[in-house]
Design a protein around this motif. Sequence first.
Motif, PDB file in Angstrom:
ATOM      1  N   GLN A  11      19.061 -22.403  10.566  1.00 30.99           N
ATOM      2  CA  GLN A  11      18.580 -22.948  11.790  1.00 30.99           C
ATOM      3  C   GLN A  11      18.994 -22.118  12.921  1.00 30.99           C
ATOM      4  O   GLN A  11      19.609 -21.002  12.622  1.00 30.99           O
ATOM      5  N   ARG A  12      18.649 -22.520  14.331  1.00 29.83           N
ATOM      6  CA  ARG A  12      18.985 -21.367  15.383  1.00 29.83           C
ATOM      7  C   ARG A  12      20.469 -21.286  15.527  1.00 29.83           C
ATOM      8  O   ARG A  12      20.912 -20.123  15.607  1.00 29.83           O
ATOM      9  N   ASP A  13      21.451 -22.193  15.401  1.00 33.62           N
ATOM     10  CA  ASP A  13      22.602 -21.888  15.712  1.00 33.62           C
ATOM     11  C   ASP A  13      23.243 -21.040  14.381  1.00 33.62           C
ATOM     12  O   ASP A  13      24.305 -20.254  14.821  1.00 33.62           O
ATOM     13  N   LEU A  14      22.873 -21.139  13.238  1.00 31.65           N
ATOM     14  CA  LEU A  14      23.282 -20.245  12.173  1.00 31.65           C
ATOM     15  C   LEU A  14      22.749 -18.884  12.354  1.00 31.65           C
ATOM     16  O   LEU A  14      23.752 -17.798  12.416  1.00 31.65           O
ATOM     17  N   TRP A  15      21.714 -18.634  12.950  1.00 31.43           N
ATOM     18  CA  TRP A  15      21.083 -17.285  13.488  1.00 31.43           C
ATOM     19  C   TRP A  15      21.962 -16.718  14.643  1.00 31.43           C
ATOM     20  O   TRP A  15      22.446 -15.546  14.556  1.00 31.43           O
ATOM     21  N   ILE A  16      22.226 -17.665  15.365  1.00 28.53           N
ATOM     22  CA  ILE A  16      23.288 -17.121  16.623  1.00 28.53           C
ATOM     23  C   ILE A  16      24.751 -16.808  16.037  1.00 28.53           C
ATOM     24  O   ILE A  16      24.923 -15.799  16.449  1.00 28.53           O
ATOM     25  N   ALA A  17      25.232 -17.540  15.266  1.00 31.50           N
ATOM     26  CA  ALA A  17      26.588 -17.352  14.622  1.00 31.50           C
ATOM     27  C   ALA A  17      26.354 -16.074  14.174  1.00 31.50           C
ATOM     28  O   ALA A  17      27.361 -15.336  14.309  1.00 31.50           O
ATOM     29  N   LEU A  18      25.609 -15.842  13.073  1.00 34.41           N
ATOM     30  CA  LEU A  18      25.517 -14.502  12.196  1.00 34.41           C
ATOM     31  C   LEU A  18      25.405 -13.439  13.057  1.00 34.41           C
ATOM     32  O   LEU A  18      25.975 -12.505  12.940  1.00 34.41           O
ATOM     33  N   GLY A  19      24.304 -13.428  14.238  1.00 38.50           N
ATOM     34  CA  GLY A  19      24.383 -12.268  15.010  1.00 38.50           C
ATOM     35  C   GLY A  19      25.302 -11.787  15.817  1.00 38.50           C
ATOM     36  O   GLY A  19      25.684 -10.822  15.718  1.00 38.50           O
ATOM     37  N   TRP A  20      26.179 -12.930  16.366  1.00 38.32           N
ATOM     38  CA  TRP A  20      27.459 -12.528  17.066  1.00 38.32           C
ATOM     39  C   TRP A  20      28.370 -11.958  16.146  1.00 38.32           C
ATOM     40  O   TRP A  20      29.109 -11.276  16.431  1.00 38.32           O
ATOM     41  N   SER A  21      28.346 -12.783  14.979  1.00 40.67           N
ATOM     42  CA  SER A  21      29.478 -12.214  14.011  1.00 40.67           C
ATOM     43  C   SER A  21      29.520 -10.657  13.865  1.00 40.67           C
ATOM     44  O   SER A  21      30.430 -10.252  13.594  1.00 40.67           O
ATOM     45  N   VAL A  22      28.208 -10.287  13.592  1.00 42.60           N
ATOM     46  CA  VAL A  22      28.004  -8.919  12.981  1.00 42.60           C
ATOM     47  C   VAL A  22      28.195  -7.987  14.273  1.00 42.60           C
ATOM     48  O   VAL A  22      28.761  -6.962  14.143  1.00 42.60           O
ATOM     49  N   PHE A  23      27.528  -8.238  15.316  1.00 46.09           N
ATOM     50  CA  PHE A  23      27.503  -7.459  16.625  1.00 46.09           C
ATOM     51  C   PHE A  23      28.775  -7.519  17.376  1.00 46.09           C
ATOM     52  O   PHE A  23      29.006  -6.569  18.129  1.00 46.09           O
ATOM     53  N   GLY A  24      29.175  -8.653  17.606  1.00 42.14           N
ATOM     54  CA  GLY A  24      30.159  -8.908  18.567  1.00 42.14           C
ATOM     55  C   GLY A  24      31.472  -8.988  17.865  1.00 42.14           C
ATOM     56  O   GLY A  24      32.293  -8.050  18.162  1.00 42.14           O
ATOM     57  N   LEU A  25      31.835  -9.694  17.023  1.00 39.70           N
ATOM     58  CA  LEU A  25      32.961  -9.872  16.247  1.00 39.70           C
ATOM     59  C   LEU A  25      33.316  -8.764  15.277  1.00 39.70           C
ATOM     60  O   LEU A  25      34.292  -8.009  15.322  1.00 39.70           O
ATOM     61  N   THR A  26      32.436  -8.243  14.424  1.00 40.14           N
ATOM     62  CA  THR A  26      32.532  -7.188  13.333  1.00 40.14           C
ATOM     63  C   THR A  26      32.556  -5.763  14.120  1.00 40.14           C
ATOM     64  O   THR A  26      33.445  -4.928  13.930  1.00 40.14           O
ATOM     65  N   LEU A  27      31.314  -5.311  14.773  1.00 44.88           N
ATOM     66  CA  LEU A  27      31.190  -4.033  15.274  1.00 44.88           C
ATOM     67  C   LEU A  27      32.403  -4.193  16.488  1.00 44.88           C
ATOM     68  O   LEU A  27      32.733  -2.870  16.746  1.00 44.88           O
ATOM     69  N   GLY A  28      32.250  -4.883  17.327  1.00 39.52           N
ATOM     70  CA  GLY A  28      33.201  -4.751  18.499  1.00 39.52           C
ATOM     71  C   GLY A  28      34.574  -5.198  18.157  1.00 39.52           C
ATOM     72  O   GLY A  28      35.300  -4.465  18.193  1.00 39.52           O
ATOM     73  N   GLY A  29      34.959  -6.496  17.872  1.00 38.86           N
ATOM     74  CA  GLY A  29      36.338  -6.993  17.642  1.00 38.86           C
ATOM     75  C   GLY A  29      37.126  -6.262  16.608  1.00 38.86           C
ATOM     76  O   GLY A  29      38.149  -5.656  16.934  1.00 38.86           O
ATOM     77  N   SER A  30      36.407  -5.919  15.541  1.00 37.74           N
ATOM     78  CA  SER A  30      37.135  -5.473  14.456  1.00 37.74           C
ATOM     79  C   SER A  30      37.325  -3.908  14.671  1.00 37.74           C
ATOM     80  O   SER A  30      38.459  -3.447  14.461  1.00 37.74           O
ATOM     81  N   SER A  31      36.446  -3.400  15.252  1.00 36.00           N
ATOM     82  CA  SER A  31      36.915  -1.890  15.759  1.00 36.00           C
ATOM     83  C   SER A  31      37.846  -1.871  16.691  1.00 36.00           C
ATOM     84  O   SER A  31      38.801  -0.883  16.918  1.00 36.00           O
ATOM     85  N   LEU A  32      37.773  -2.593  17.889  1.00 36.28           N
ATOM     86  CA  LEU A  32      38.961  -2.670  18.782  1.00 36.28           C
ATOM     87  C   LEU A  32      40.267  -2.929  18.016  1.00 36.28           C
ATOM     88  O   LEU A  32      41.528  -2.255  18.486  1.00 36.28           O
ATOM     89  N   LEU A  33      40.382  -3.928  17.126  1.00 33.70           N
ATOM     90  CA  LEU A  33      41.632  -4.046  16.349  1.00 33.70           C
ATOM     91  C   LEU A  33      41.983  -3.053  15.633  1.00 33.70           C
ATOM     92  O   LEU A  33      43.140  -2.771  15.664  1.00 33.70           O
ATOM     93  N   TYR A  34      41.122  -2.131  14.936  1.00 37.49           N
ATOM     94  CA  TYR A  34      41.654  -1.068  14.390  1.00 37.49           C
ATOM     95  C   TYR A  34      42.204  -0.059  15.248  1.00 37.49           C
ATOM     96  O   TYR A  34      43.296   0.565  14.983  1.00 37.49           O
ATOM     97  N   LEU A  35      41.600   0.068  16.248  1.00 33.98           N
ATOM     98  CA  LEU A  35      42.127   1.282  17.258  1.00 33.98           C
ATOM     99  C   LEU A  35      43.436   0.734  17.878  1.00 33.98           C
ATOM    100  O   LEU A  35      44.207   1.571  18.085  1.00 33.98           O
ATOM    101  N   LEU A  36      43.670  -0.496  18.277  1.00 36.07           N
ATOM    102  CA  LEU A  36      44.774  -0.888  18.787  1.00 36.07           C
ATOM    103  C   LEU A  36      45.872  -0.825  17.891  1.00 36.07           C
ATOM    104  O   LEU A  36      47.021  -0.575  18.009  1.00 36.07           O
TER     105      LEU A  36
END
Length: 295
Positions: free
Chosen positions: A216-241
Amino acid sequence: MTAAAAGAPREGVVRAMPAVFVLIWSTGFVVARLGMPHAPPFGFLAWRFALSVPAFVVWATLARARWPERPLQWLHLAATGVLMHAGYLGGVWSAVKGGMGAGMAALLVGLQPVLTALWSSARGGRSVSPRQWAGLALGLAGLLLVVWDKLGVGEAGPANLALALFALVSITAGTLYQKRFVAACDVRTANAIQLGAALVVCLPIALLEPGRMDWQRDLWIALGWSVFGLTLGGSSLLYLLIQRGAATRVTSLMYLVPPCTALLAWLLFDEPLGGLVLAGFALTAVGVGLVVRAR
């Protein structure tokens, strides 16, 4: 242009990294609330990692990033990936799927700074100063105020509590392990290796767990943000910090995640934001400030 002027933008970016990390990381609980009604936890994570690994590989290839040369470094990165992605996220998302509220999950995982400080102190590593201990205590008090009214009866059953505590131990161990054993390397190739290892662990569990993805739409939104926001963004920042700072100082930022999560829940889901929550914001900010600034 002078050297100081050329370095100013980079210095500003570095200083903004902790605030950006806290904001991005806080959305993880919001994403869990959005996506978990429509997917089994490890099925969702398997999709997240399967999409994230190629993204990092493409990014690293286009940037001509260097891959680790020593096999031992690949093993160290894989170990941190299993702990910080498969273990931490698998525990949190399974607890939320089982009925634990986001507030309580954030509270339990938010104990990470205390656990990290205790471990570092017991191992005789970099000492935790009295001022930092005071900051950790203030941060914990503020965190408790923020989530106090979210501690619902029945949310902390034995299974859910065990899953959340497993997530806490996993991310704490992963942070300490990375700081101790992972040498400095490119964040894009490091994340590709870490997430690949997490995928290897999560995929067999996803194939065995009950439930299926309801696209459903909510799942697509959650998956998209998880990949591009949380993983590519958040995990990269945590690694650098982690690469740049002491473990206790970096993990103290986790104290800011539950208050920020409460604020996002108020903005997005109209959850109440009372006086105790606002007081908790203030205490947590003061506590983190003491930990980060204490020498």
